[in-house]
Design a protein around this motif. Structure first.
Motif, PDB file in Angstrom:
ATOM      1  N   ARG B 246      34.347   2.577  45.896  1.00  0.00           N
ATOM      2  CA  ARG B 246      34.486   3.973  46.362  1.00  0.00           C
ATOM      3  C   ARG B 246      35.558   4.671  45.521  1.00  0.00           C
ATOM      4  O   ARG B 246      36.664   4.927  46.019  1.00  0.00           O
ATOM      5  CB  ARG B 246      34.924   3.990  47.837  1.00  0.00           C
ATOM      6  CG  ARG B 246      34.284   2.920  48.732  1.00  0.00           C
ATOM      7  CD  ARG B 246      32.936   3.324  49.269  1.00  0.00           C
ATOM      8  NE  ARG B 246      32.931   4.522  50.068  1.00  0.00           N
ATOM      9  CZ  ARG B 246      32.960   4.528  51.414  1.00  0.00           C
ATOM     10  NH1 ARG B 246      33.069   3.384  52.068  1.00  0.00           N
ATOM     11  NH2 ARG B 246      32.883   5.662  52.053  1.00  0.00           N
ATOM     12  N   GLU B 290      35.609  13.510  52.623  1.00  0.00           N
ATOM     13  CA  GLU B 290      36.151  12.306  51.993  1.00  0.00           C
ATOM     14  C   GLU B 290      37.444  11.842  52.676  1.00  0.00           C
ATOM     15  O   GLU B 290      37.677  10.646  52.840  1.00  0.00           O
ATOM     16  CB  GLU B 290      36.412  12.542  50.487  1.00  0.00           C
ATOM     17  CG  GLU B 290      35.158  12.871  49.681  1.00  0.00           C
ATOM     18  CD  GLU B 290      34.184  11.697  49.561  1.00  0.00           C
ATOM     19  OE1 GLU B 290      34.505  10.594  50.037  1.00  0.00           O
ATOM     20  OE2 GLU B 290      33.083  11.904  49.004  1.00  0.00           O
ATOM     21  N   ARG B 293      36.518   9.958  55.629  1.00  0.00           N
ATOM     22  CA  ARG B 293      36.082   8.587  55.296  1.00  0.00           C
ATOM     23  C   ARG B 293      37.276   7.688  54.988  1.00  0.00           C
ATOM     24  O   ARG B 293      37.332   6.538  55.418  1.00  0.00           O
ATOM     25  CB  ARG B 293      35.150   8.616  54.079  1.00  0.00           C
ATOM     26  CG  ARG B 293      33.793   9.164  54.422  1.00  0.00           C
ATOM     27  CD  ARG B 293      32.946   9.262  53.186  1.00  0.00           C
ATOM     28  NE  ARG B 293      31.620   9.752  53.536  1.00  0.00           N
ATOM     29  CZ  ARG B 293      30.818  10.394  52.696  1.00  0.00           C
ATOM     30  NH1 ARG B 293      31.218  10.617  51.457  1.00  0.00           N
ATOM     31  NH2 ARG B 293      29.634  10.806  53.088  1.00  0.00           N
TER      32      ARG B 293
END
Lengths: 214, 406
Positions: B246, B290, B293
């Motif tokens: 990621r 993001e 996350r």
């Protein structure tokens, strides 16, 4: 052809600073064995090495009653056992492909390893007098009581065999146990053969089959 | 064995390579081929060595299984040294089993060391450790012991166990000295240099400094929350969150880590994570997603707080947050790190070692080449890559008596 299992009577060594045993011979008192850069005298009764001679010693060894003969690279050296001096050298018949050495009948007998032959050689000049064919690679060679014996060793299989010196026919074989090889061969004149054990660094005594005399 | 073979084998053991060739140069029997192959390998002609050893193995045939197995091991060592990592490991395994069955423990141990070195090179540390020759059962000659200790040291270094690595290197050094092989001593020395070279940079409150392996080890055990840019993970003690797959999340974590205990403005985060020069509403929306996350990923380790102008990280249990970065930040640092061993690599071997696709590696190499950081030679399948030559130590072949001695 007679075939039997070799009977190992005794094992000597491994010896310190000796990785490989090449040729062996017997002078009546000591077993001499070649170990690369030395010839060593072994007392068969005690199993001790009693002395050594610094001389290149890469393959077969023989004794003519007075001198030691030793193969190094592509030549045969004649050595005075008392002083260790190299008295003479002659070319080896297989040019470096030589492996066993024996003295008999006033001549030298030299094994030609990959050539699967035994050459009879004039000990003064190195001239080849005659050649006997074997069907196996030849390691040690010895004569005893008019019998010509030689060792063979390929991979895991090794034996000591008697040849008809005229025809090269195999008359008798003594099979070594698997994984035990013969790199050098000498009779003690009696009922034993001394065998060099190659990379095991050992010398072994095996029983020579007895003959019923006529 | 005959007399010249014995003489040549003794010359080889004494390091007299020309002495070997003088004696068996014109012979084509199995023993001579094997001796010539090993001599050529030690002289650095790997291509010729490989051919000779293969013919020797063939000539020995099935009946001389041990001699044949030794040729296979020697060929595997050449493959390893020439960074041919696609070498069939099954063949090496079979050869090792043959050697063990015939009581040739020294060469069997050598085969194990080779397999362990290959696994170490491709980063499979646990497997490398398992493949390693056992330490105790049989006394090994010094050269084999030194090679083994070098692999142990390599595994410890990769695991950041500096103390254990130093112990192994000390063992390797004394074994190498006993073996009296100068090239081996040099190899141990160059391995020791790695321990005195910074492996990472520490970026913390207000500055950065280089770190040695030991210092990294200490740092990881210090109780700090580490944003580890060498492995793209965030860790605190034994808890490790990997963000390796990621990149955006890791970029955000690293930016936040570097700013700790301060915060990072949204525009700066956008620039770091998305390379966005100007931000618009869609960027802001994406950043929110993001950050959400990242918050979920780091839940157990740290809190991602919203501030007036941006975001900040605060550790849950750790006392401080630091960032660990690679010593050199290059886009293709991993490729360069492998080439730093001074060997020439095929792109396929690099792909195996990096676990990346051949195409990715190819692209990286082309970019590095145009920047003058790597160079290639050869053509087609024989094309090899290396870093421009720097003075250093050559890798040597360490073949402990792989000679057919029967």
């Amino acid at each position: 052809m007679k075939r039997s299992k070799a009977e190992i009577l005794q094992e000597y060594g491994p010896f310190p600073h000796t990785e490989q045993v090449h040729g062996v011979t017997y002078d009546g008192r000591h077993i001499w064995f070649a170990s690369g850069d030395r010839l060593n005298a072994l007392d068969p009764a005690s199993g001790e090495t009693v002395r050594s001679i610094d001389v290149a010693a890469h393959a077969g060894t023989a004794f003519d009653g007075q001198h030691l003969f030793q193969i190094a690279e592509d030549r045969i050296q004649k050595i005075d056992p008392a002083t260790g001096r190299v008295l003479a050298t002659i070319p080896a018949p297989a040019g470096g492909g030589d492996s066993g050495l024996a003295w008999a009948e006033g001549t030298l007998w030299v094994g030609h390893y990959r050539g699967r032959k035994i050459h009879q050689v004039d000990p003064d000049t190195g001239r080849i007098l005659r050649t006997i064919e074997s069907n196996r690679v030849v390691t040690g060679v010895t004569w005893v009581d008019g019998e010509l014996w030689h060792g063979t060793w390929e991979g895991d299989e090794s034996d000591v065999r008697r040849l008809d010196p005229d025809t090269g026919e195999v008359l008798e074989t003594l099979e070594m146990p698997p994984g035990i090889g013969v790199s050098g061969l000498e009779s003690d004149g009696g009922d034993r053969f001394f065998c060099g054990g190659g990379n095991s660094g050992k010398v072994r005594a095996i029983r020579k089959p007895s003959r019923i005399s006529a | 064995m005959d007399s010249l073979i014995t003489a040549a084998a003794r010359a080889l053991a004494a390091g007299d390579l020309l002495g070997v060739l003088n004696r068996v140069a014109l012979r084509d029997d199995a023993h001579a081929l094997a001796l010539r192959g090993i001599a050529m390998a030690q002289l650095g002609d790997f291509g010729r060595a490989k051919t000779l050893l293969r013919s020797a193995a063939h000539a020995f045939g099935q009946r001389q299984a041990v001699a044949r197995a030794r040729c296979v091991v020697a060929e595997a060592e050449i493959a390893l040294v020439s960074r041919d990592l696609a070498w069939p490991t099954k063949t090496l395994e079979a050869a090792r089993a043959t050697l063990e069955a015939h009581g040739d423990h020294v060469n069997a141990a050598h085969a194990r060391n080779l397999e362990a070195r290959r696994l170490l090179l491709i980063g499979r540390l646990d497997e490398a450790e398992r493949a390693l020759a056992p330490d105790s059962s049989m006394p090994l000659p010094p050269a084999t012991r030194a090679a083994r200790e070098l692999v142990v040291a390599g595994i410890c270094m990769r695991r950041l166990q500096a103390k254990a690595a130093r112990v192994a290197l000390a063992g390797a050094e004394s074994a190498a000295r006993q073996a009296k092989i100068p090239a081996l001593t040099a190899e141990v020395e160059s391995a020791s240099l790695v321990l005195d070279t910074p492996v990472a940079r520490l970026i913390g409150s207000g500055g950065e400094r280089p770190l040695l392996i030991e210092e990294v080890e200490t740092l990881l055990a210090s109780g700090a929350l580490v944003v580890d840019g060498c492995r793209n993970v965030v860790r605190h003690e034994s808890l490790v969150v990997s963000l390796a797959t990621r990149p955006v999340l890791f970029a955000l974590a690293r930016a936040l880590g570097e700013a700790w205990p301060g915060d990072v403005p949204r525009t700066a985060l956008l620039a770091r994570a998305f390379r966005a020069r100007q931000s618009d509403d869609s960027h802001r929306a994406r950043l929110r997603v993001e950050i959400g996350r990242l918050r979920a990923e780091l839940r157990a380790l740290a809190e991602v707080r919203a501030t007036k102008q941006g975001f900040a990280l605060s550790p849950r249990r750790a006392g401080e947050i630091v960032v660990l970065a690679p010593p050199v930040e290059d886009q293709h640092a991993a490729v360069l790190a492998l080439l730093a061993d001074g060997e020439s690599w095929s792109s396929s071997a690099l792909a195996i070692a990096l676990g990346a696709s051949p195409r990715t590696v190819q692209r990286a190499l082309e970019q590095l080449a145009s920047a003058g950081k790597v160079q290639s030679f050869g053509r087609g399948r024989a094309l090899r890559w290396m870093t421009p030559p720097v003075p250093g130590f050559p890798t040597v072949l360490l073949l402990p008596g792989p000679l057919p001695s029967d």
